[in-house]
Design an enzyme around this catalytic site. Structure first.
Site, short mmCIF file in Angstrom:
data_model
loop_
_atom_site.label_atom_id
_atom_site.label_comp_id
_atom_site.label_asym_id
_atom_site.label_seq_id
_atom_site.Cartn_x
_atom_site.Cartn_y
_atom_site.Cartn_z
CG ASN A 9 32.61 32.51 -45.79
OD1 ASN A 9 33.35 33.48 -45.56
ND2 ASN A 9 31.32 32.65 -46.07
CD1 TRP A 10 37.97 30.83 -42.24
CD2 TRP A 10 39.78 32.15 -42.05
NE1 TRP A 10 39.09 30.03 -42.26
CE2 TRP A 10 40.21 30.81 -42.14
CE3 TRP A 10 40.73 33.17 -41.91
CZ2 TRP A 10 41.56 30.46 -42.09
CZ3 TRP A 10 42.08 32.82 -41.88
CH2 TRP A 10 42.48 31.47 -41.96
CE LYS A 11 29.57 32.79 -43.00
NZ LYS A 11 28.18 32.51 -42.67
CG HIS A 93 27.78 34.06 -48.32
ND1 HIS A 93 26.92 34.49 -47.34
CD2 HIS A 93 28.26 32.87 -47.90
CE1 HIS A 93 26.89 33.59 -46.38
NE2 HIS A 93 27.69 32.59 -46.69
CD GLU A 95 26.59 35.47 -43.86
OE1 GLU A 95 27.78 35.80 -44.01
OE2 GLU A 95 26.24 34.43 -43.26
CD GLU A 165 26.89 28.72 -48.43
OE1 GLU A 165 27.63 28.12 -47.65
OE2 GLU A 165 26.85 29.96 -48.53
N GLY A 171 24.49 29.23 -40.44
CA GLY A 171 24.73 29.78 -39.11
C GLY A 171 23.64 29.47 -38.10
CB SER A 211 24.44 24.10 -40.00
OG SER A 211 23.90 25.35 -39.60
N GLY A 232 31.19 27.73 -42.73
CA GLY A 232 31.33 29.02 -42.04
C GLY A 232 31.86 28.81 -40.63
N GLY A 233 30.95 28.74 -39.67
CA GLY A 233 31.30 28.67 -38.26
C GLY A 233 32.37 27.63 -37.94
P1 PGA Z 1 27.80 28.07 -41.51
O1 PGA Z 1 28.01 29.09 -42.75
O2 PGA Z 1 28.69 26.89 -41.79
O3 PGA Z 1 28.23 28.85 -40.30
O4 PGA Z 1 26.35 27.71 -41.50
C1 PGA Z 1 28.10 28.62 -44.07
C2 PGA Z 1 28.33 29.79 -45.00
O5 PGA Z 1 27.80 30.87 -44.75
O6 PGA Z 1 29.05 29.66 -46.02
#
Ligand code: PGA
Length: 254
Positions: A9-11, A93, A95, A165, A171, A211, A232-233
């Site tokens: 997930n590149w956000k 998600h 967010e 998640e 994050g 994470s 994500g990251g």
């Molecule tokens: P993260 O994000 O790996 O940076 O914790 C995961 C996600 O939001 O899908």
């Protein structure tokens, strides 16, 4: 059996050239005939470029409208995503739930729209830290599942991926322990068995997200009910993302 899925997930990151380059490095680093399925989720504006540059890569979107085409300024429909060649979409998600106020009812409508359009929905659920500390994790997560997946036919459920998640792990670098994650994944699968059937529950992939890094992926993925990762990251650098894909390979089922 459930094929391991590693999703990036590149956000809201990268520019157009960087997105194409990242996709190139990932596509170039994947092993042929790997037992692991890999998918990337670039920002919507770069979907076209990434798909055009790397037709072999599985690409999806980070969100979609619940509506069909029409007067919905700023929105993107499932048909538009299909038109670009996207095959999947991340829905609900945390967010979007927290920052955009998306409800499980809305996630449900989006899930049904995605399924009707032939997109694979990855439906995200997860508890806040306060909810975990109050002992409400299973209750919160299963309620999100019940509402977000309401009304799905068995065949539709079997085309859907769930991502657990925990919000406190996203994050933050505070990854859930394999045991913490496995406990929730098992609870979700048990819920699926009751809501659908044990054989359907056995077929559905439940990803862990929050994470995930190359050095913690193998242990998480070795858990019985963890069928992949939503990253994500660590998905923003080809090395770390491919490191997670490699970590998934020994335990993946072909
Ligand atoms: P993260 O994000 O790996 O940076 O914790 C995961 C996600 O939001 O899908």
């Amino acid at each position: 059996m459930r094929r391991t899925l590693i999703a990036g997930n590149w956000k809201m990151n990268l520019n157009r050239a960087q997105a194409i380059e990242l996709a190139r490095s990932i596509a170039g680093g994947l092993r042929e005939n790997s037992s692991v399925e890999v998918a990337v989720f670039p920002p919507a504006v770069y979907l076209d470029a990434v798909i055009a540059a790397h037709p072999g890569l599985t690409v999806g979107a980070q969100n979609v409208s619940e509506n069909g085409d029409g007067a919905f300024t700023g929105e993107i429909s499932c048909a538009m995503l299909r038109d670009l060649g996207a095959v999947a979409v991340i829905l609900g998600h945390s967010e979007r739930r927290t920052l955009m106020g998306e409800s499980s009812q809305q996630v449900n409508r989006k899930t049904i729209a995605a399924l009707n359009a032939g997109l694979t929905p990855i439906v995200c659920v997860g508890e806040l830290l306060e909810q975990r500390q109050a002992g409400l994790t299973d209750e919160v997560v299963l309620e999100q599942c019940r509402t977000s997946l309401a009304g799905l036919a068995t065949e539709q459920m079997e085309r859907t991926v769930i991502a657990y998640e925990p919000v406190w792990a996203i994050g933050t670098g505070h990854v859930a322990t394999p045991a913490q994650a496995e406990q929730v994944h098992a609870a979700i699968r048990q819920w699926l068995a009751g809501a659908f059937s044990p054989s359907t529950a056995a077929r559905i992939r439940i990803l862990y997200g929050g994470s995930v890094k190359p050095d913690n992926a193998a242990e998480l993925l070795s858990q019985e009910n963890i069928d992949g990762a939503l990253v994500g990251g660590a998905s923003l650098k080809a090395d770390s993302f491919l490191g997670i894909v490699r970590a998934a390979e020994p335990q993946a089922v072909a």
